[in-house]
Each structure stands twice: as C-alpha cells, then as structure tokens.
Enzyme design. Structure first.
Site, PDB file in Angstrom:
ATOM      1  N   MET A  37     -18.095   8.863   2.312  1.00 36.57           N
ATOM      2  CA  MET A  37     -16.766   8.768   2.778  1.00 36.57           C
ATOM      3  C   MET A  37     -16.237   9.820   2.230  1.00 36.57           C
ATOM      4  SD  MET A  37     -14.938   7.589   4.396  1.00 36.57           S
ATOM      5  CE  MET A  37     -15.325   5.155   4.533  1.00 36.57           C
ATOM      6  N   CYS A  38     -16.141  10.961   1.340  1.00 34.13           N
ATOM      7  CA  CYS A  38     -15.487  11.891   1.112  1.00 34.13           C
ATOM      8  C   CYS A  38     -16.700  12.971   1.991  1.00 34.13           C
ATOM      9  CB  CYS A  38     -16.362  12.348  -0.315  1.00 34.13           C
ATOM     10  SG  CYS A  38     -17.694  12.784  -1.054  1.00 34.13           S
ATOM     11  N   THR A  39     -16.733  13.181   1.959  1.00 33.06           N
ATOM     12  CA  THR A  39     -17.771  13.989   3.547  1.00 33.06           C
ATOM     13  C   THR A  39     -17.251  13.473   5.316  1.00 33.06           C
ATOM     14  OG1 THR A  39     -20.257  13.600   2.641  1.00 33.06           O
ATOM     15  CG2 THR A  39     -20.243  15.017   4.545  1.00 33.06           C
TER      16      THR A  39
END
Ligand SMILES: [Zn+2]
EC number: 6.2.1.64
Length: 455
Positions: free
Chosen positions: A228-230
């Site tokens: 998700m951070c990507t």
C-alpha cells in the site's frame, strides 16, 4: 517406495479392475477406422525396447491394445490447456476420452483454443471440443458426459485452484480403506497441469499415496498485491497508478453512485479508472498506462501464453501415455516450467503432508482458547495458507443433534447463525476435543477438525 509399489502392485490392478467393465466404444469404430501404419510412431515406444524404457517392461502389442480399446480418460477443462491435451491424447492413440467444461466459448479464446472457430462463439466448450476431435481423429470417441469411477486416468487442465481442489477431493473420496489400509485398485491417477502466463507446472498425483493438491497448497499463495505504501506514496509502475485509483480513489469518489462497485466488464467504469490513472501517472512522470492495461489490472488478468499451454499439455499427455502403457516410469512427481527469461525447468518430489486436511485421514487439530470467538475460527479456515477455504460452513454435534454454528451460502441460515460469530467458543457450548465438521466449495467432502483448547 511409492513408485515401486505403484508400478508392481497398483498399475496392473487399475488396469484389471476397470477392464472388468469394457465400454462399448462408438459401435466398435476403433477397429474399422485404422489404416495401415496408423500407430507406427506409438508402436516404436511400446513394441521394442529402448534406453529409457522401464527395465521390467516387456515390449508387446498389449499396451497399445489397452490404450486403443479400453483405457478411459477424463479431461477436465477444455480451455487453453484442455484443447492441447485433447489433441495430444487423441493423436497418441487414446480413443476413449471424455471431456468436461462448464464454460461457453468467448471470442477472446480463439487465438489459442484452436478447437474452436468464430462460428462456435457462445456454444459450450466441451461439446464443440468433443465434436472437433471426433471429426478430425477417426475412431476417437469423445462424449461430453462422465462418471468419475469409470476412468483409468483423469487429467486436469484448469485455471481454477478451487476446481482443482474439488477434483482432488473427489478422487480422494473414491478411495477405499480396509482397516486403515488403502485398497490400491481404488486409486485413479490424477495428472494436473497448470499455467499462468509464461509459468507452468505438471504433476502426477496418486490419490492417497503421493502428495495431493491440498498437501502442497502453500505453493499457491493467495494473490499478492502491491504494498500500500508504494501505491499511495511511491508509485514507479503504471500498475501502481491503476491500483491507486482502484483501491483509493474509486471508493472515495464513488463516480457511479454510492453503492456501485467497480465492474471490470463495464467499459464506462474502466474508462473512468483509465482517465484517473493517466492523471496520477502524469503527476509522477510514469508512462505506460493504457486502457488495456487498466482493464488487465482491474480484472487481474494474466495473459494466457499459447506456447506455455503447449509445453505443459505435452508434459501431461506424456505422463498419461507412460501410466497407461506402464512402459516408462512416470514423473515423480512435480515439474516446474518457466520461460519468462530464457527457459528453465526442473522436477522435484512434492511430499505428502502428514496432517493434510484432504488426504491424511486424520482430523486436524484447531488450537483456540475457549474465549476465542467463532469469527476467529472462521478467519483461520479462510486465511491459513494450508487451508485457504472460501466460505466454510461449520457444524458440530451437541447432545446427539447436529448444530449449524455458521453457514454463509444460504441467506436465511446466514442471518440466523451470524450472531454466533461474535460469541466465544465457551458461550457456544463447545468443549475441548469437540469435533467440528466443515463444508466448503474447495472439497466435495466434509472436513473434520478437532477443537483443542489452549489455556
Ligand atoms: Zn494431501
């Protein structure tokens, strides 16, 4: 040891048992439609010895006779792998091939599912595939109905892991145990092929003897998504931008109304995601977002590669030939194929799992504290990598009566049993050692679990 036993004890029994009920093959078409030298290429493998032949095999005309007249094969799936398999098997001398597939033909199948033509779009795959094989390979009898018990060998060319597990469970349910000892004549070998893009595998399963599909379930991990951070802050690929729109922007903006879920088959939805993804990509100077890629990411499409199907189907058909003729040792038991970058393949022996919930014959233990909620048990059944159930229904016996603890597939029962999910095992009256029977789409049989309370 397994294979030695298979070759010496089991194979002759498999052949004999099902020989006892010879089928009428299409008005004896087999003997009338042969022309001179038709099976010459096959005879070279079976009627003379060779360096790769099993040392105990006696070359003779019997194996070919068995293949042509008696051996009954069920092919499951008439898609990319199935078309290849049917063609290979029919041309290898198998005449009693049955095929099953629930799908109808789609125009997008035609580039690789070569038994189908544009005029066949919309018709059932199994019917059209059977008709094509029957018309092109004289004397081959390929109806599209079946009864599992009749078959000598079953070949799977499926793209669904659930369907594969169900078939695996079906063959395990046909096994006969006497005083805990497996009756080898009840074994029907399963040859399983699978492909995904440029990767594939072929395996030979002797249900009850060698690793089954569920024994190696960890090999099929659930879909892995991008972190998700990507997606949210460091996109690098066009796919990251599309995922950003799909996961974060769609639910926030609800472009087609409050309750409208994203539908990968709706061109307006895809168009919206495509436009938004382009904007996001521009922000991060990422190129490569296209309408086609957008649909591919949203629908989780992995492009089918015809040559991978051909390679895997060839390996599977060869294994059918080896087992049916008993002239060569079968694959032991798992072949991996990968041509993403160059060509890579290797074979290993997948091992049986002692406590496999499908084939081990012993109820698995479920370790929970008495204060755990039923929801936690349900989550474990669906999320554990070794179980990966889809919508498990849990029942048990209390005071001699069957009690449904939770069942999802029937709305009225789901509603009635839903409150149980938030109750603890204690509150539900479940005891240490209690047996839970779990039904799920991944198996035709009910799976038994034993509840073990942890303190
Ligand atoms: Zn197993």
């Amino acid at each position: 040891v397994g294979w030695e036993l298979f070759r010496q004890e089991i194979l002759p029994k498999i052949q004999r048992v099902r020989n006892a009920h010879p089928m009428l093959v299409d008005g004896d078409a087999g003997s009338t439609s042969d022309w001179d030298d038709r099976w010459n290429h096959i005879k070279k493998f079976l009627e003379r010895s060779g360096p790769f032949m099993h040392p105990d095999f006696e070359p003779s005309t019997e194996s070919l006779q068995f293949m042509l007249e008696t051996c009954k094969i069920l092919v499951i799936g008439a898609g990319g792998l199935g078309c290849e398999l049917l063609k290979n098997l029919a041309l290898s001398g198998f005449r009693n091939i049955h095929v099953v597939d629930m799908d109808n033909i789609d125009v997008s199948n035609l580039n690789r599912q070569f038994l189908f033509r544009a005029k066949d779009v919309g018709r059932p795959k199994a019917d059209v595939a059977a008709d094509f094989i029957n018309s092109r390979v004289p004397g081959c009898f390929c109806p599209s109905f079946y009864l599992y018990l009749e078959f000598h060998i079953i070949v799977c060319g499926l793209d669904s892991i659930v369907a594969r597990r169900w078939m695996n469970g079906m063959l395990l349910s046909l096994l006969v145990y006497e005083d805990g000892v497996l009756d080898p004549s009840s074994i029907i070998p399963l040859i399983d092929g699978g492909t995904e893009g440029f990767k594939g595998n072929a395996r030979v399963i002797l249900p009850g003897m060698t690793a089954c599909i569920d024994c190696t379930l960890e090999l099929y991990p659930p879909q892995i998504n991008f972190p998700m951070c990507t997606i949210a802050s460091m996109p690098r690929l066009p796919e990251h931008c599309i995922e950003y729109v799909r996961i974060l922007q769609w639910p926030k903006e609800m472009p087609f109304g409050d309750d409208m879920a994203l539908d990968g088959d709706d061109p307006e939805h895809i168009q919206w995601v495509y436009q938004k993804s382009l904007e996001r990509a521009a922000e991060f100077s990422i190129t490569g977002v296209t309408y086609r890629l957008t649909q591919g990411v949203v629908k989780r499409i992995i492009p089918a590669v015809a040559s991978t199907n051909a390679a895997i189907a060839a390996a599977c058909a060869t294994e059918v030939f080896k087992i049916a003729s008993s002239a060569y040792l079968p694959l032991n038991n798992y072949m991996v194929f990968n041509d993403v970058d160059g060509l890579y393949t290797y074979t290993f022996e997948a091992e049986r799992k002692e406590n496999c919930s499908a084939c081990s014959q012993v109820p698995s233990d479920l370790h929970f504290s008495p204060s755990s909620k039923l929801q936690e048990v349900l989550d474990y059944l669906t999320e554990s990598t070794s179980l990966q159930m889809k919508s498990p229904a849990i029942t048990t016996t209390m005071d001699g009566k069957n009690k449904t603890l939770y069942l999802q597939s029937v709305a009225s029962i789901e509603q009635r049993t839903r409150p149980n999910l938030t109750k603890t095992l204690n509150e539900l009256g479940l005891a240490d050692g209690q047996e839970l029977a779990v039904a799920d789409v991944t198996t035709p049989q009910t799976v038994l679990f034993k509840l073990c309370f942890t303190s």
